[in-house]
Design an enzyme around this catalytic site. Structure first.
Site, PDB file in Angstrom:
ATOM      1  N   ASN A   8       0.875  -1.177   0.000  1.00 47.92           N
ATOM      2  CA  ASN A   8       0.000   0.000   0.000  1.00 47.92           C
ATOM      3  C   ASN A   8       0.910   1.225   0.000  1.00 47.92           C
ATOM      4  O   ASN A   8       1.481   1.570   1.028  1.00 47.92           O
ATOM      5  CB  ASN A   8      -0.890  -0.026   1.254  1.00 47.92           C
ATOM      6  CG  ASN A   8      -1.712   1.243   1.404  1.00 47.92           C
ATOM      7  OD1 ASN A   8      -1.809   2.038   0.470  1.00 47.92           O
ATOM      8  ND2 ASN A   8      -2.303   1.435   2.572  1.00 47.92           N
ATOM      9  N   TRP A   9       1.031   1.822  -1.162  1.00 46.51           N
ATOM     10  CA  TRP A   9       1.939   2.987  -1.279  1.00 46.51           C
ATOM     11  C   TRP A   9       1.389   4.217  -0.570  1.00 46.51           C
ATOM     12  O   TRP A   9       2.081   5.197  -0.394  1.00 46.51           O
ATOM     13  CB  TRP A   9       2.193   3.314  -2.758  1.00 46.51           C
ATOM     14  CG  TRP A   9       3.040   2.310  -3.482  1.00 46.51           C
ATOM     15  CD1 TRP A   9       3.529   1.123  -3.000  1.00 46.51           C
ATOM     16  CD2 TRP A   9       3.535   2.413  -4.836  1.00 46.51           C
ATOM     17  NE1 TRP A   9       4.280   0.482  -3.952  1.00 46.51           N
ATOM     18  CE2 TRP A   9       4.301   1.250  -5.091  1.00 46.51           C
ATOM     19  CE3 TRP A   9       3.389   3.355  -5.841  1.00 46.51           C
ATOM     20  CZ2 TRP A   9       4.922   1.024  -6.327  1.00 46.51           C
ATOM     21  CZ3 TRP A   9       4.002   3.131  -7.068  1.00 46.51           C
ATOM     22  CH2 TRP A   9       4.775   1.979  -7.308  1.00 46.51           C
ATOM     23  N   GLU A 160      -5.901  -5.456  10.316  1.00 46.31           N
ATOM     24  CA  GLU A 160      -4.953  -4.382  10.560  1.00 46.31           C
ATOM     25  C   GLU A 160      -5.291  -3.672  11.866  1.00 46.31           C
ATOM     26  O   GLU A 160      -6.125  -2.744  11.871  1.00 46.31           O
ATOM     27  CB  GLU A 160      -4.989  -3.366   9.411  1.00 46.31           C
ATOM     28  CG  GLU A 160      -4.563  -3.936   8.078  1.00 46.31           C
ATOM     29  CD  GLU A 160      -3.895  -2.882   7.202  1.00 46.31           C
ATOM     30  OE1 GLU A 160      -2.785  -3.141   6.738  1.00 46.31           O
ATOM     31  OE2 GLU A 160      -4.473  -1.799   7.007  1.00 46.31           O
ATOM     32  N   GLY A 225       2.554  -1.312   4.316  1.00 43.99           N
ATOM     33  CA  GLY A 225       2.586   0.120   4.043  1.00 43.99           C
ATOM     34  C   GLY A 225       4.011   0.602   3.821  1.00 43.99           C
ATOM     35  O   GLY A 225       4.598   0.407   2.752  1.00 43.99           O
TER      36      GLY A 225
HETATM   37  C1  PEP Z   1      -1.072  -0.055   5.936  1.00 40.81           C
HETATM   38  O1  PEP Z   1      -1.068   1.120   5.589  1.00 40.81           O
HETATM   39  O2  PEP Z   1      -1.971  -0.806   5.563  1.00 40.81           O
HETATM   40  C2  PEP Z   1       0.013  -0.532   6.791  1.00 40.81           C
HETATM   41  C3  PEP Z   1      -0.055  -1.747   7.251  1.00 40.81           C
HETATM   42  O3  PEP Z   1       1.037   0.367   7.034  1.00 40.81           O
HETATM   43  P1  PEP Z   1       2.449   0.017   7.746  1.00 40.81           P
HETATM   44  O4  PEP Z   1       2.963  -1.263   7.140  1.00 40.81           O
HETATM   45  O5  PEP Z   1       3.316   1.186   7.411  1.00 40.81           O
HETATM   46  O6  PEP Z   1       2.180  -0.138   9.201  1.00 40.81           O
END
Ligand code: PEP
Length: 245
Positions: A8-9, A160, A225
């Site tokens: 997920n950019w 998440e 992310g």
């Molecule tokens: C996300 O944005 O879905 C995410 C999991 O971000 P990060 O990996 O930066 O915690």
């Protein structure tokens, strides 16, 4: 099932930065890899490394028409998107998306043949209050209500925990295992073919902790992310998911 690793950019990138990042990506055998990019870059990503699937980060709940600023699921399909993230906690928290909107967005994606990656997860307060599965059950219920149990098995879910996103603090392996098993059990009780639903974990997955998280039997991949913006780290995570550490 084949694990899925989706990057997920978020709202990052530029034509030049994306080219440099894509040069460092080579999809390993044994894992499915996708990148969910900002809408304007869907055109740039028409040229991408072999085997890399394309995704977006949001979609309109509406089909077409007078909805200024919206991007429809058919448009995503037009650009070859296989996936679209819906209900990311940032959209829920910052853009007021409630469970019903998320459900309708998932339905719009499915109707256009784009697989929704539906994000669910609790805040730290909700965890401290012991309400993890109650919150996730409520989030999932809104989706199953519009899709039905049968279509639900074609959806990708991403657990998440809100407190783990972008915080550098991943959930513990035991916490992830417990919630993923809980989600699978919840789905089963609703009559969903739960065994075929991919449940990804997302929240501070990094090159260093990916192998341990993917070793959890209920974890079918990851939503990544920050680490998806660094080719080396993202590739390490993809190799961990493929079982090639
Ligand atoms: C996300 O944005 O879905 C995410 C999991 O971000 P990060 O990996 O930066 O915690």
């Amino acid at each position: 099932m084949t694990r899925l690793v989706a990057g997920n950019w978020k709202m990052n990138g530029s034509l030049a930065a994306n080219s440099a990042l894509l040069e460092g990506l080579a999809v390993p055998v044994g894992v499915e890899v996708a990148v969910c990019v900002p809408f304007p870059y869907l055109a740039q990503l028409q040229q991408r490394p072999a085997g890399l699937a394309l995704g977006a980060q949001d979609v309109s709940e509406f089909e077409s028409g007078a909805y200024t600023g919206e991007v429809s699921a058919a448009m995503l399909a037009d650009f070859g998107c296989r996936y679209v993230i819906v209900g990311h906690s940032e959209r829920r928290a910052l853009f007021g998306e409630d469970d019903e909107v998320v459900g309708r967005k998932a339905r719009a994606a499915m109707a256009a043949g784009v697989v929704p990656i539906v994000c669910v997860g609790e805040t730290l307060t909700e965890r401290d209050e012991g309400r993890v599965m109650q919150v996730i059950g409520r989030q999932l219920e809104a989706v199953i209500k519009v899709l039905g149990a049968q279509a639900m098995s074609a959806v990708v879910l991403a657990y998440e925990p809100v407190w783990a996103i972008g915080s550098g603090r991943s959930a513990e392996v035991a916490q992830v295992a417990e919630v993923h098993a809980g989600i699978r059990e919840w789905l089963r009780r609703q009559g969903v073919a739960a065994g075929s639903v991919r449940i990804l974990y997302g929240g501070s997955v990094k090159a260093e902790n990916a192998a341990a998280l993917f070793a959890v039997p209920e974890v079918d991949g990851g939503l990544i992310g920050g680490a998806s913006l660094v080719a080396r780290d993202f590739m390490t995570i993809c190799r961990a998911a493929a079982g090639v550490v």
